[in-house]
Design an enzyme around this catalytic site. Structure first.
Site, PDB file in Angstrom:
ATOM      1  N   CYS A  15       2.584  -0.403  -6.715  1.00  0.00           N
ATOM      2  CA  CYS A  15       3.937  -0.412  -6.173  1.00  0.00           C
ATOM      3  C   CYS A  15       4.201   0.869  -5.391  1.00  0.00           C
ATOM      4  CB  CYS A  15       4.969  -0.562  -7.296  1.00  0.00           C
ATOM      5  SG  CYS A  15       6.647  -0.932  -6.715  1.00  0.00           S
ATOM      6  N   TYR A  21      12.921   1.842 -15.006  1.00  0.00           N
ATOM      7  CA  TYR A  21      13.027   0.801 -16.030  1.00  0.00           C
ATOM      8  C   TYR A  21      12.002  -0.316 -15.834  1.00  0.00           C
ATOM      9  CZ  TYR A  21      15.933  -1.298 -12.308  1.00  0.00           C
ATOM     10  OH  TYR A  21      16.415  -1.773 -11.111  1.00  0.00           O
ATOM     11  N   CYS A  22      11.004  -0.128 -15.009  1.00  0.00           N
ATOM     12  CA  CYS A  22      10.083  -1.204 -14.628  1.00  0.00           C
ATOM     13  C   CYS A  22       9.369  -1.796 -15.842  1.00  0.00           C
ATOM     14  CB  CYS A  22       9.055  -0.684 -13.633  1.00  0.00           C
ATOM     15  SG  CYS A  22       7.877  -1.963 -13.105  1.00  0.00           S
ATOM     16  N   GLY A  66       4.466  -5.387  -9.608  1.00  0.00           N
ATOM     17  CA  GLY A  66       4.340  -4.438  -8.521  1.00  0.00           C
ATOM     18  C   GLY A  66       5.142  -4.829  -7.291  1.00  0.00           C
ATOM     19  N   ASP A 277       5.220 -13.728 -16.861  1.00  0.00           N
ATOM     20  CA  ASP A 277       5.368 -12.390 -16.306  1.00  0.00           C
ATOM     21  C   ASP A 277       5.642 -11.351 -17.386  1.00  0.00           C
ATOM     22  OD1 ASP A 277       5.456 -10.690 -14.135  1.00  0.00           O
ATOM     23  OD2 ASP A 277       7.573 -10.988 -13.740  1.00  0.00           O
ATOM     24  N   CYS A 347      22.526 -12.273 -28.616  1.00  0.00           N
ATOM     25  CA  CYS A 347      23.237 -13.374 -29.266  1.00  0.00           C
ATOM     26  C   CYS A 347      24.748 -13.135 -29.245  1.00  0.00           C
ATOM     27  CB  CYS A 347      22.733 -13.538 -30.698  1.00  0.00           C
ATOM     28  SG  CYS A 347      23.669 -14.733 -31.678  1.00  0.00           S
TER      29      CYS A 347
END
Length: 386
Positions: A15, A21-22, A66, A277, A347
């Site tokens: 990337c 936060y990836c 990426g 993913d 929740c």
């Protein structure tokens, strides 16, 4: 099979940004091979040939990272050539790509427009919120460059969605977030709760999203959305589109609302295949698209185990009046998994939301039922890890 969705990572985890936060950087760091490299023409050819040969009606190719534009425009030109050669069954082919926007140029936009790509642009609302976490390799904010990418897509009439990662900070300002998008003409929005590291549950990181803040965000976002909708100004928000569609008897498009995981093919740079993913880790490696058939990958032991692990839900879910819309939530939000099923970490967010918004959702449902149609303006999703 009638239809197939393939999520391709042509640049693997590479990337040109360093988002703080990836989730895919975290996922990739937990496997034996962090980066599978750039996808070669031969691997792309095997992928396209097998996907189209085993599909009879529709095949969707989604591209993520990426950053998938790092594979280069010639990679995607080759994709189109391969599809033309291998589509012996004359199936409908759909394309989508999720990008951080840094590489978007007129050349990319012309190609996407010509070949009917649905583009997802990652943009976390206003400059302050976006630049706090979405920085480039030099540590500089990217908000202005992402807005420039959107202007380029507009100029060449490329259809696109905005994907926003909902951090605690963004969720704390629902009005500012909504109006930032709406006032700039963005009408197709996807809000994705920020993920903590895999298997670690709720963390104390600056971006971590707690249930109370997220619940309040959803409620206020819905109020803003509903007011515009009733005034004839429709903004497509993916999660609301899904829930109202479910009230209309339509199957959810978003996989986290199905009630169980249905593995798809996530193909990494070297052809290695995973079922999702969020779970592209060694434990769930299905095989390789070069060596294995689509049927073998979809029905192997690891794929069946992955699906089976998602089925059990907490006993409270079965008794919940909102289960028919929540379906127990995304498996990723029930980590860490244990012998006893866990509640979705959001929740209480959803319970707060449905108690607040269900009357309004039913009002929209009644209007749509009388008209005999759906919301009418939503697009397929682009997903997103970029």
């Amino acid at each position: 099979m009638e239809s197939l969705f393939v999520l391709v990572k042509p640049a693997s985890s590479a990337c040109n940004m360093r988002c703080r936060y990836c989730f895919y950087a975290d996922v990739a760091g937990r496997r034996s091979i962090r980066n599978y490299g750039m996808m070669s023409p031969d691997i792309l050819a095997a992928l396209v040939e097998k996907a189209l040969a085993e599909t009879t009606k529709a095949c969707s190719f989604g591209f993520q990272g990426g950053e998938p534009t790092l594979a280069g425009l010639d990679f995607y030109r080759h994709l189109i050539d391969l599809e033309g050669f291998h589509n012996k069954n004359n199936v409908r082919i759909f394309h989508s790509i999720q990008t951080n926007g840094l590489a978007v140029t007129p050349e990319w936009a012309k190609f996407w427009a010509k070949n009917n790509f649905l583009v997802g642009i990652s943009l976390d609302a206003d400059k302050r919120r976006h630049d706090e976490f979405r920085v480039d390799a030099a540590g500089k904010g990217t908000h202005n460059r992402c807005l420039a990418a959107c202007r380029t897509l507009n100029e060449y009439k490329v259809p696109y969605n905005i994907l926003a990662v909902v951090t605690r900070g963004l969720a704390s300002h629902p009005d500012k977030t909504y109006w930032h998008y709406r006032d700039r003409g963005f009408r197709h929005l996807q809000f994705i709760p920020c993920l903590d590291d895999l298997g670690e549950g709720q963390s104390g990181s600056p971006h971590s999203l707690d249930a109370e803040t997220y619940g309040k965000f959803l409620c206020r976002l819905f109020d803003l959305w509903l007011r515009d909708y009733m005034n004839g100004d429709f903004v497509s928000i993916r999660i609301f589109d899904n829930w109202i569609g479910m009230l209309l008897g339509q199957p959810p498009e978003s996989c986290d609302l199905i009630g169980r995981c249905r593995p798809y093919l996530l193909v990494e740079g070297d052809g290695t295949v995973f079922p999702c993913d969020f779970y592209a880790v060694d434990k769930y490696r299905l095989g390789n698209i070069v060596r294995d058939s689509v049927d073998a990958l979809m029905n192997c032991e690891a794929a069946n185990r992955f699906a089976a692990e998602s089925v059990p839900v907490h006993p409270r879910c079965r008794k919940c009046e909102y289960y028919f819309l929540c379906r127990g939530g995304c498996r990723r939000h029930r980590e860490p998994l244990s012998e006893e099923p866990s509640l979705d970490m959001y929740c209480e967010s959803h319970r707060r939301f449905f108690a607040h918004a269900l009357p309004g959702m039913r009002m929209v449902f009644e209007l749509l039922s009388r008209r005999g149609g759906g919301l009418g303006h939503s697009r397929a999703h682009t997903g997103g890890s970029s």
